[in-house]
Design a protein around this motif. Structure first.
Motif, PDB file in Angstrom:
ATOM      1  N   THR A  23      -8.810  -2.230   2.683  1.00 23.59           N
ATOM      2  CA  THR A  23      -9.403  -3.421   3.304  1.00 23.59           C
ATOM      3  C   THR A  23     -10.035  -4.327   2.253  1.00 23.59           C
ATOM      4  OG1 THR A  23     -11.506  -2.287   3.694  1.00 23.59           O
ATOM      5  CG2 THR A  23      -9.863  -2.196   5.459  1.00 23.59           C
ATOM      6  N   ALA A  44      -6.538  -6.360   5.556  1.00 26.60           N
ATOM      7  CA  ALA A  44      -6.236  -4.922   5.654  1.00 26.60           C
ATOM      8  C   ALA A  44      -4.764  -4.684   5.329  1.00 26.60           C
ATOM      9  CB  ALA A  44      -6.555  -4.399   7.048  1.00 26.60           C
ATOM     10  N   GLU A  78       2.621  -0.524   4.284  1.00 23.70           N
ATOM     11  CA  GLU A  78       2.724  -1.925   4.668  1.00 23.70           C
ATOM     12  C   GLU A  78       2.766  -2.827   3.432  1.00 23.70           C
ATOM     13  OE1 GLU A  78       0.480  -5.112   7.676  1.00 23.70           O
ATOM     14  OE2 GLU A  78      -0.531  -3.268   7.054  1.00 23.70           O
ATOM     15  N   GLU A  83      -4.254   5.857   2.828  1.00 20.01           N
ATOM     16  CA  GLU A  83      -5.357   5.297   3.594  1.00 20.01           C
ATOM     17  C   GLU A  83      -5.213   3.778   3.694  1.00 20.01           C
ATOM     18  OE1 GLU A  83      -7.619   7.125   5.062  1.00 20.01           O
ATOM     19  OE2 GLU A  83      -6.936   9.036   4.191  1.00 20.01           O
ATOM     20  N   THR A  84      -5.721   3.228   4.778  1.00 23.34           N
ATOM     21  CA  THR A  84      -5.711   1.774   4.933  1.00 23.34           C
ATOM     22  C   THR A  84      -6.675   1.144   3.934  1.00 23.34           C
ATOM     23  OG1 THR A  84      -5.135   1.880   7.283  1.00 23.34           O
ATOM     24  CG2 THR A  84      -6.199  -0.142   6.507  1.00 23.34           C
ATOM     25  N   ASN A  86       0.852  -1.183   0.000  1.00 24.94           N
ATOM     26  CA  ASN A  86       0.000   0.000   0.000  1.00 24.94           C
ATOM     27  C   ASN A  86       0.891   1.236   0.000  1.00 24.94           C
ATOM     28  OD1 ASN A  86      -1.827   2.054   0.402  1.00 24.94           O
ATOM     29  ND2 ASN A  86      -2.726   1.206   2.275  1.00 24.94           N
ATOM     30  N   LYS A 125      -2.141  -1.393   5.697  1.00 20.69           N
ATOM     31  CA  LYS A 125      -1.929  -0.014   6.142  1.00 20.69           C
ATOM     32  C   LYS A 125      -0.978   0.714   5.195  1.00 20.69           C
ATOM     33  CE  LYS A 125      -2.507  -1.300  11.011  1.00 20.69           C
ATOM     34  NZ  LYS A 125      -1.845  -1.358  12.347  1.00 20.69           N
ATOM     35  N   PRO A 126      -1.002   2.037   5.212  1.00 23.24           N
ATOM     36  CA  PRO A 126      -0.071   2.802   4.375  1.00 23.24           C
ATOM     37  C   PRO A 126       1.384   2.384   4.654  1.00 23.24           C
ATOM     38  CG  PRO A 126      -1.736   4.259   5.266  1.00 23.24           C
ATOM     39  CD  PRO A 126      -1.944   2.922   5.930  1.00 23.24           C
TER      40      PRO A 126
END
Length: 478
Positions: free
Chosen positions: A366, A431, A436, A363-364, A359, A433-434
């Motif tokens: 999902t 999910a 990740e 924003e995360t 990512n 995360k930014p």
């Protein structure tokens, strides 16, 4: 229950697009999985029989009492090896109420008896631990009315009318298929017809014992170890109609395209923008294939990566099995049956791929569905085509019409993978995360002599041309 396991095809939609749509809908509604599974048999159906490809079995039952109405199933023999069966009301009585046409009808199917070494692997599915075949159970829901049940069956070599817990049923054996035995039982009071498909390595006697121990109960539940979604008869009729239209129009599958498109394939280690690779936008999502390994033994794979189906691709020492190719001369299914004219072995290779999803946005993200499929792309001159065993055509002078391949597994999209998420714990990243990254491993099996044509398709629709045009195809040739 995976409905395509029991040979019901939805016409005129690419398999991978259908899978993507199904997975997205199922994730949101928490439905059971109805995507296709890996099959032991890959078969080309001669075009003249395409219209009846979905009518692969028949039903021969006696008179049944349902809601005060007597129903009789009339079974007519056609030629030497075909049967036509139609459920009809008896003279002098009226039809009963038409079954509800609601879109979903679930049942709980439980088997109290299994042969030694056979275990349940998912709802309605039972396999031997040692990788042999087993039994797959499914059902039709007669949403168009009980008397609309009608099937035409070809290549029947053995038929016996039977009783299963007092219910009328029929045992059938057909030529050539790996799952070449069928057992049908009627449940008219529930507007159901139960189907049990049995592999060739399960005896008829054992199949009958399994059937006698099966209970079927309608349920409001939509998920569970024994809960499955019945296949609506209306959908069967739609598929049969579409197949007939395809037969009449002479449509053929064209998997060829300009060879110049291959220039858009990415290299291993290249970042790919995956933001629009799905039904929903995923800003900042990228993917990168970081490693591709070729092996002959499952020891390369992480523990627990293979399900019961995929494990059958390996022997007791973990070595990858070869495939058996049967070259078949097609009969007409009525007066002659298909027959094998020659067999040969085909060696395979295990392909182990590592893909990183990152990512890069703010924003995360999902519920990220991912896919992977190996495409074998064969170039001749200025054209490239997808090579598939089931589409092989005989050369002039050959006696065979189509090829049956047994033993080749892990060929479907995301056949084996080690990251599970979503409502059903399948090929989703829950999910991201930014900044990740999640690393995913996938495994496939390909014919050993086709390693020089391998490309990895990460397009969620599975469409080869679309993947090349959008930069989601990776050159992994060896």
């Amino acid at each position: 229950m995976k409905l395509e396991d029991i040979k019901y095809d939805f016409p005129n939609m690419p398999e991978n697009m259908r899978q993507m749509i199904e997975q997205e809908v199922e994730r949101q509604l928490a439905k059971p999985d109805i995507s296709s599974r890996n099959r032991k048999t890959i078969r080309h159906i001669p075009k003249r029989r395409l219209a009846v490809a979905v009518a692969a079995a028949t039903l021969a039952l006696g008179t049944t009492v349902c809601a005060g109405v007597l129903y009789g199933l009339k079974n007519n023999r056609v030629g030497n090896y075909a049967y036509e069966t139609k459920q009809e009301r008896q003279d002098g009585v009226q039809d009963g109420a038409v079954a509800s046409a609601d879109s979903e009808h679930y049942v709980k199917v439980q088997a109290s008896y299994l042969p030694d070494g056979m275990v349940q692997t998912e709802e309605g599915k039972y396999n031997y631990r040692d990788g042999r075949g087993g039994v797959t159970i499914g059902c039709y829901y007669m949403d168009t009315g009980d008397t609309s049940f009608e099937k035409l069956s070809y290549n029947v070599t053995d038929k016996e009318e039977v009783k299963v817990n007092g219910r009328d049923g029929v045992y059938l054996k057909t030529a050539m298929d790996a799952y070449n035995q069928s057992l049908y039982v009627t449940y008219p009071e529930e507007h159901l017809v139960l189907e049990m498909l049995v592999s060739s390595d399960v005896s008829k006697e054992e199949a009958m014992k399994i059937a006698q121990g099966v209970t079927v109960t309608p349920t409001e539940e939509t998920a569970g170890d024994d809960v499955m979604l019945c296949y609506n008869w209306s959908r069967y009729l739609e598929a049969e109609k579409e197949n007939a239209l395809a037969e009449e129009s002479g449509d053929t599958m064209d998997l060829s395209f300009s060879a110049k498109l291959l220039e858009k394939a990415k290299s291993v280690g290249t970042d790919m923008n995956m933001e629009h690779n799905g039904l929903t936008k995923l800003p900042g999502l990228t993917a990168r294939v970081t490693d591709v390994q070729v092996a002959d033994n499952r020891s390369i794979l992480p523990e627990g990566m293979l399900d019961a189906d995929a494990a059958t691709a390996f022997d007791e020492n973990g070595d990858l099995k070869s495939s058996t190719l049967s070259y078949v001369k097609a009969g007409d299914g009525v007066n002659t049956v298909d027959r094998v004219v020659k067999t040969e072995k085909s060696e395979n290779k295990l392909i182990y791929v590592t893909v990183e999803y990152t990512n890069t946005g703010k924003e995360t993200l999902t519920d990220i569905m991912y896919n992977g499929a190996i495409r074998l792309l064969e170039t001749q001159g200025d054209r490239t085509k997808e090579w598939r065993r089931e589409l092989e055509k005989p050369a002039a002078g050959d006696e065979w019409d189509y090829v049956v391949e047994e033993g080749l597994m892990l060929t479907a999209e995301v056949g084996a993978y080690d990251v599970h998420g979503g409502e059903r714990g399948n090929n989703y990243i829950d999910a991201l995360k930014p900044g990740e990254t999640v690393t995913i491993h996938e495994a496939f099996v390909v014919p050993a002599d086709r390693q020089g044509e391998m490309y990895l398709n990460l397009d969620n629709t599975g469409n080869t041309k679309n993947a090349l045009e959008n930069g989601w195809m990776v050159d992994i040739r060896k």
